[in-house]
Design a protein around this motif. Structure first.
Motif, short mmCIF file in Angstrom:
data_model
loop_
_atom_site.label_atom_id
_atom_site.label_comp_id
_atom_site.label_asym_id
_atom_site.label_seq_id
_atom_site.Cartn_x
_atom_site.Cartn_y
_atom_site.Cartn_z
N LEU A 1 -10.51 -10.91 4.82
CA LEU A 1 -10.67 -10.98 3.37
C LEU A 1 -10.50 -9.61 2.73
O LEU A 1 -9.85 -9.48 1.68
CB LEU A 1 -12.05 -11.54 3.03
N GLY A 2 -11.08 -8.58 3.34
CA GLY A 2 -11.04 -7.25 2.76
C GLY A 2 -9.63 -6.74 2.56
O GLY A 2 -9.33 -6.03 1.58
N GLU A 3 -8.72 -7.08 3.46
CA GLU A 3 -7.34 -6.63 3.34
C GLU A 3 -6.54 -7.50 2.37
O GLU A 3 -5.48 -7.09 1.88
CB GLU A 3 -6.68 -6.62 4.72
N LEU B 1 -8.01 -8.86 -0.54
CA LEU B 1 -8.46 -8.53 -1.89
C LEU B 1 -7.81 -7.24 -2.39
O LEU B 1 -7.57 -6.33 -1.61
CB LEU B 1 -9.98 -8.37 -1.92
N PRO B 2 -7.55 -7.15 -3.68
CA PRO B 2 -6.96 -5.91 -4.20
C PRO B 2 -7.93 -4.74 -4.12
O PRO B 2 -9.15 -4.91 -4.26
CB PRO B 2 -6.64 -6.27 -5.66
N ASN B 3 -7.39 -3.57 -3.89
CA ASN B 3 -8.16 -2.35 -3.77
C ASN B 3 -8.93 -2.06 -5.05
O ASN B 3 -8.39 -2.11 -6.15
CB ASN B 3 -7.20 -1.20 -3.45
N GLN B 4 -10.23 -1.73 -4.91
CA GLN B 4 -11.07 -1.39 -6.06
C GLN B 4 -11.41 0.10 -6.10
O GLN B 4 -12.09 0.55 -7.01
CB GLN B 4 -12.36 -2.21 -6.03
N GLY B 5 -10.98 0.83 -5.09
CA GLY B 5 -11.25 2.26 -5.04
C GLY B 5 -10.06 3.07 -5.55
O GLY B 5 -9.12 2.53 -6.13
N HIS B 6 -10.11 4.38 -5.33
CA HIS B 6 -8.99 5.23 -5.69
C HIS B 6 -7.74 4.76 -4.94
O HIS B 6 -7.81 4.33 -3.79
CB HIS B 6 -9.29 6.69 -5.34
N TYR B 7 -6.60 4.87 -5.59
CA TYR B 7 -5.37 4.31 -5.00
C TYR B 7 -5.07 4.91 -3.63
O TYR B 7 -4.54 4.24 -2.75
CB TYR B 7 -4.19 4.49 -5.95
N ASN C 1 -7.13 5.68 -1.39
CA ASN C 1 -8.06 5.17 -0.39
C ASN C 1 -7.79 3.72 0.00
O ASN C 1 -8.56 3.11 0.73
CB ASN C 1 -9.51 5.29 -0.87
N ALA C 2 -6.70 3.16 -0.50
CA ALA C 2 -6.43 1.74 -0.28
C ALA C 2 -6.28 1.40 1.20
O ALA C 2 -6.54 0.27 1.62
CB ALA C 2 -5.16 1.33 -1.02
N GLY C 3 -5.90 2.37 2.02
CA GLY C 3 -5.72 2.10 3.44
C GLY C 3 -7.00 2.10 4.25
O GLY C 3 -6.97 1.79 5.45
N SER C 4 -8.11 2.45 3.64
CA SER C 4 -9.41 2.48 4.33
C SER C 4 -10.23 1.28 3.89
O SER C 4 -10.60 1.16 2.72
CB SER C 4 -10.16 3.78 3.99
N LEU C 5 -10.53 0.39 4.83
CA LEU C 5 -11.19 -0.86 4.47
C LEU C 5 -12.52 -0.62 3.78
O LEU C 5 -12.82 -1.24 2.75
CB LEU C 5 -11.38 -1.72 5.73
N TYR C 6 -13.34 0.28 4.30
CA TYR C 6 -14.66 0.46 3.70
C TYR C 6 -14.62 1.24 2.38
O TYR C 6 -15.56 1.17 1.58
CB TYR C 6 -15.64 1.12 4.69
#
Length: 408
Positions: free
Chosen positions: A237-239, A241-247, A249-254
């Protein structure tokens, strides 16, 4: 094997604090006492590591290692991968981040199921998605018992439902919901599952990996730790969903679900919760090479066994009284020791009377307005809530029951 309460209570400075002597704490559902392992780590971070972490100089390197340690050890106890665990400022704010992520993934007309048994933190953020064109369906409690019937959920599930949100345990009803069964129903219908574990995790950290939900949330300040929200999001699911952090950091799940910078000290201090689990395991079972997750389950079972024993005494004293209504089930095996009672009068005033007997408790709606309304309780009046955990001893239960007899 029974829990060694003398050893347990020695892990909590509050029990030896002079200003708290004679006071019995029965508002643990609002926030538990903090174990010394967490306090020690927090103090050490603020005095020795309070620099930007993850640089090469010693204080920074050690600070970053302690933050990583918290994530690694807590994820292992929860039975998930390290990067499937995120830290945020609170469970409510974590849920808002998740709701925004789902809004970016779903199509207008698709549906989310919520309950009216939840704390508002796992209800309100999802319900607000109706304003953005998504359907919100309510899985309703039985108005007499507060029970969530899985059969009623089945009637709400179809191909439009993308997410089912429900509590592991309600903060006023107290009943422990069958997470694995409910998760299986939702998954069979093609929906993801979000479980609010805030009112369950204080009674033993769950093995989320075995339970099976896609999201599991709880609050460290209710599990003997600092004021942080812990959020498990399984990788599939985490991968998605769209990234909510800084762009970047999109490659880091947490990091995908951490829009702001984390509270370094409090994240690091969360490792103290794992220290506490290890201390209980080593004291009761002995040191060894047992896997982390079984350690967590053994400690979970020790905690729950003690709580059921204490809760049995409380329920025996309350369940047959005709001057109050116990909200939720009266069987101590099926519920957490979070006992809300409808007195038919001002619970805040009764809590104040209890304070005169050394009982620390509270009255009100406890952010569970929808659940109280569904069960015929005026939320403007609310309920008296008596909540405890595994560290509550028999003397405190005696003090509570004596005080209740005096004020009710």
């Amino acid at each position: 094997m029974s829990l060694d309460l003398d050893f347990v209570r020695a892990q909590f400075p509050a029990f030896s604090e002079p200003s708290l002597q004679g006071q019995a704490f029965f508002e643990n559902a609002g926030g538990s006492y903090t174990c010394k392992q967490v306090i020690d780590r927090l103090f050490r971070f603020y005095t020795q590591r309070k620099v930007q972490p993850y640089a090469d100089y010693e204080a920074s390197r050690l600070g970053g290692e302690e933050m990583d340690e918290a994530r690694t050890r807590m994820a292992a106890i929860l039975g998930v991968e390290t990067d499937e665990l995120s830290f945020g400022p609170s469970t409510t704010q974590n849920t808002y981040v998740l709701a925004n992520a789902f809004a970016g993934m779903m199509q207008p007309g698709e549906a989310i199921v919520v309950t009216n048994q939840d704390h508002e933190a796992n209800s309100g953020p999802w319900r607000r998605l109706a304003e953005r064109g998504f359907e919100v369906r309510e899985w309703q409690v039985d108005p007499g018992t507060g029970h969530l019937d899985p059969a009623a959920l089945e009637n709400l599930l179809d191909e439009k439902v993308r997410l089912v949100c429900f509590p592991h345990c309600s903060n006023v009803v107290g009943e422990i919901n069958p997470v694995t069964e409910i998760t299986a129903l939702a998954h069979a219908a093609g929906a993801f599952v979000c479980v609010d574990g805030v009112s369950y995790a204080p009674h033993g950290f769950p093995d989320v990996g075995t339970l099976g939900p896609d999201i599991y949330l709880f609050s460290a300040y209710k599990t003997y730790g600092p004021h942080q929200g812990l959020m498990v999001i399984r990788r599939a699911l985490g991968e998605l969903l769209p990234n909510q952090g800084h762009y970047f950091n999109a490659g880091s799940l947490y990091k995908r679900f951490t829009p702001a910078g984390p509270d370094h000290a409090q994240v690091a201090a969360c490792a103290g919760m794992a220290d506490y689990v290890d201390a209980l395991y080593d004291h009761h079972i002995g040191g060894g090479e047992a896997q982390v997750s079984p350690r967590g389950q053994i400690v979970h079972d020790l905690m729950r066994s003690r709580e059921v024993e204490a809760l049995t005494r409380v329920m025996d004293a309350l369940k047959d009284r005709n001057d109050l209504r116990v909200i939720g089930p009266t069987d101590p095996v099926t519920r957490a020791p979070t006992v809300a009672v409808d007195l038919g009068r001002d619970p805040v005033a009764v809590a104040a009377e209890l304070a005169g007997h050394g009982i620390m408790a509270g009255g009100g709606d406890f952010y569970a307005v929808r659940a109280l309304q569904a069960m015929g309780v005026d939320p403007n009046r609310g309920v008296l809530r008596l909540s405890f955990t595994h560290y509550t001893n028999d003397a405190e239960i005696d003090q509570l029951l004596t005080a209740l007899d005096a004020v009710l």
